[in-house]
Design an enzyme around this catalytic site. Structure first.
Site, PDB file in Angstrom:
ATOM      1  N   HIS A  65       0.836  -1.205   0.000  1.00  0.00           N
ATOM      2  CA  HIS A  65       0.000   0.000   0.000  1.00  0.00           C
ATOM      3  C   HIS A  65       0.872   1.257   0.000  1.00  0.00           C
ATOM      4  CE1 HIS A  65      -3.626   2.386   1.197  1.00  0.00           C
ATOM      5  NE2 HIS A  65      -2.718   3.131   1.806  1.00  0.00           N
ATOM      6  N   GLU A  66       1.902   1.277   0.830  1.00  0.00           N
ATOM      7  CA  GLU A  66       2.788   2.449   0.893  1.00  0.00           C
ATOM      8  C   GLU A  66       3.628   2.587  -0.372  1.00  0.00           C
ATOM      9  OE1 GLU A  66       2.220   4.599   3.070  1.00  0.00           O
ATOM     10  OE2 GLU A  66       0.944   3.343   4.333  1.00  0.00           O
ATOM     11  N   HIS A  73       1.508   4.375  -2.707  1.00  0.00           N
ATOM     12  CA  HIS A  73       1.544   5.825  -2.463  1.00  0.00           C
ATOM     13  C   HIS A  73       2.718   6.454  -3.202  1.00  0.00           C
ATOM     14  CE1 HIS A  73      -1.542   7.134   0.368  1.00  0.00           C
ATOM     15  NE2 HIS A  73      -1.421   5.990   1.010  1.00  0.00           N
ATOM     16  N   GLU A  78      -6.600   6.734  -0.925  1.00  0.00           N
ATOM     17  CA  GLU A  78      -6.487   5.493  -0.155  1.00  0.00           C
ATOM     18  C   GLU A  78      -7.068   4.303  -0.925  1.00  0.00           C
ATOM     19  OE1 GLU A  78      -4.827   4.979   2.791  1.00  0.00           O
ATOM     20  OE2 GLU A  78      -4.140   6.978   2.234  1.00  0.00           O
TER      21      GLU A  78
END
Length: 266
Positions: A64-65, A68, A95
């Protein structure tokens, strides 16, 4: 976002935790983040991961990061997001995209298509995908929602009081305390959900599932259950759907709601 994530994943030496951040050349730090699972610091090229999270949760958080970072590096996608959204809607959109990116990094298309061919967009498919890819059921849910065709809602449900460590999810403390004080039977609630691109609305966290619903029947009996039923939205709206509810060994029910909106509301 899927394309960015897939291209990134194809260039990785592997999909284990140590390999996932290799493409960014970012420093990976495990630390105490309180209620947060992870964070990305682009200025110092550091990814922070909660050391308290389960290995599966850490792996999804890392992906997930990484997403980003990929999003921040794509000026066109960032510009489109800022043109379409603002405030909390922008934060929610980012998100959601990063969850989609994480699923694309951890779950290759070949595996997704194989599971969908065998089980269809079902609760059983969520369980099988989680086991085959060694990811959490929430990761599997996001991946199926991005790959499945048609208007489908996916959800992970359980009774209040099940330890969050067993679920890999959190629950609303206020809702749980209210049930404990009242002495009532703890309800089955939605813990997490995702929807395909053809669905215009979402199933909110902590939405209660009625006791006569196929989801509760599956949880109480321990057997897969389904058929024509409905999606029980928090507002009280009931949208007709074909329900597939699969109970797993963690006191959860993995659910797919294939919507039948032509029939209207009940």
């Amino acid at each position: 976002m899927q394309q960015l994530a897939r291209e990134y994943a194809q260039a990785l030496p592997g999909r284990d935790t140590d390999s996932l951040a290799a493409g960014l050349k970012a420093k990976l730090v495990y630390t105490d983040l309180g209620e947060r699972d992870g964070a990305y610091d682009p200025e110092h090229s550091v990814i922070l991961i909660s050391r308290r999270a389960s290995p599966q949760r850490q792996r999804f958080t890392l992906a997930h990061e990484v997403s980003h970072a990929l999003l921040l590096g794509d000026d066109d996608l960032l510009s489109e997001l800022h043109d379409r959204f603002e405030g909390q809607f922008l934060e929610d959109a980012i998100e959601t995209l990063c969850n989609v990116g994480a699923a694309a990094i951890l779950l290759p298309d070949e595996l997704l298509n194989e599971v969908l061919r065998r089980y269809g967009p079902s609760g059983r498919a969520m369980h099988a995908l989680s086991r085959r890819a060694d990811v959490s059921v929430s990761s599997a849910m996001y991946a199926l929602a991005s790959a499945a065709a048609g208007p489908i809602l996916f959800a992970i449900c359980s009774r209040l009081g099940v330890k969050s460590s067993a679920l890999g999810l959190s629950e609303s403390p206020s809702l749980r305390q209210k049930e404990v004080r009242s002495g009532a039977k703890r309800p089955v609630v939605v813990r997490s959900s995702a929807e395909t691109r053809d669905v215009k609305y979402s199933l909110s966290k902590d939405t209660r599932i009625p006791e006569d619903h196929p989801v509760v029947v599956a949880l109480d009996t321990g057997f897969e259950h389904g058929g024509r039923s409905y999606v029980p939205f928090r507002s009280g709206r009931k949208v007709p759907a074909f329900v597939d509810a699969y109970p797993d060994d963690q006191r959860r029910v993995l659910v797919s709601f294939r919507l039948d909106e032509k029939k209207g509301e009940e």
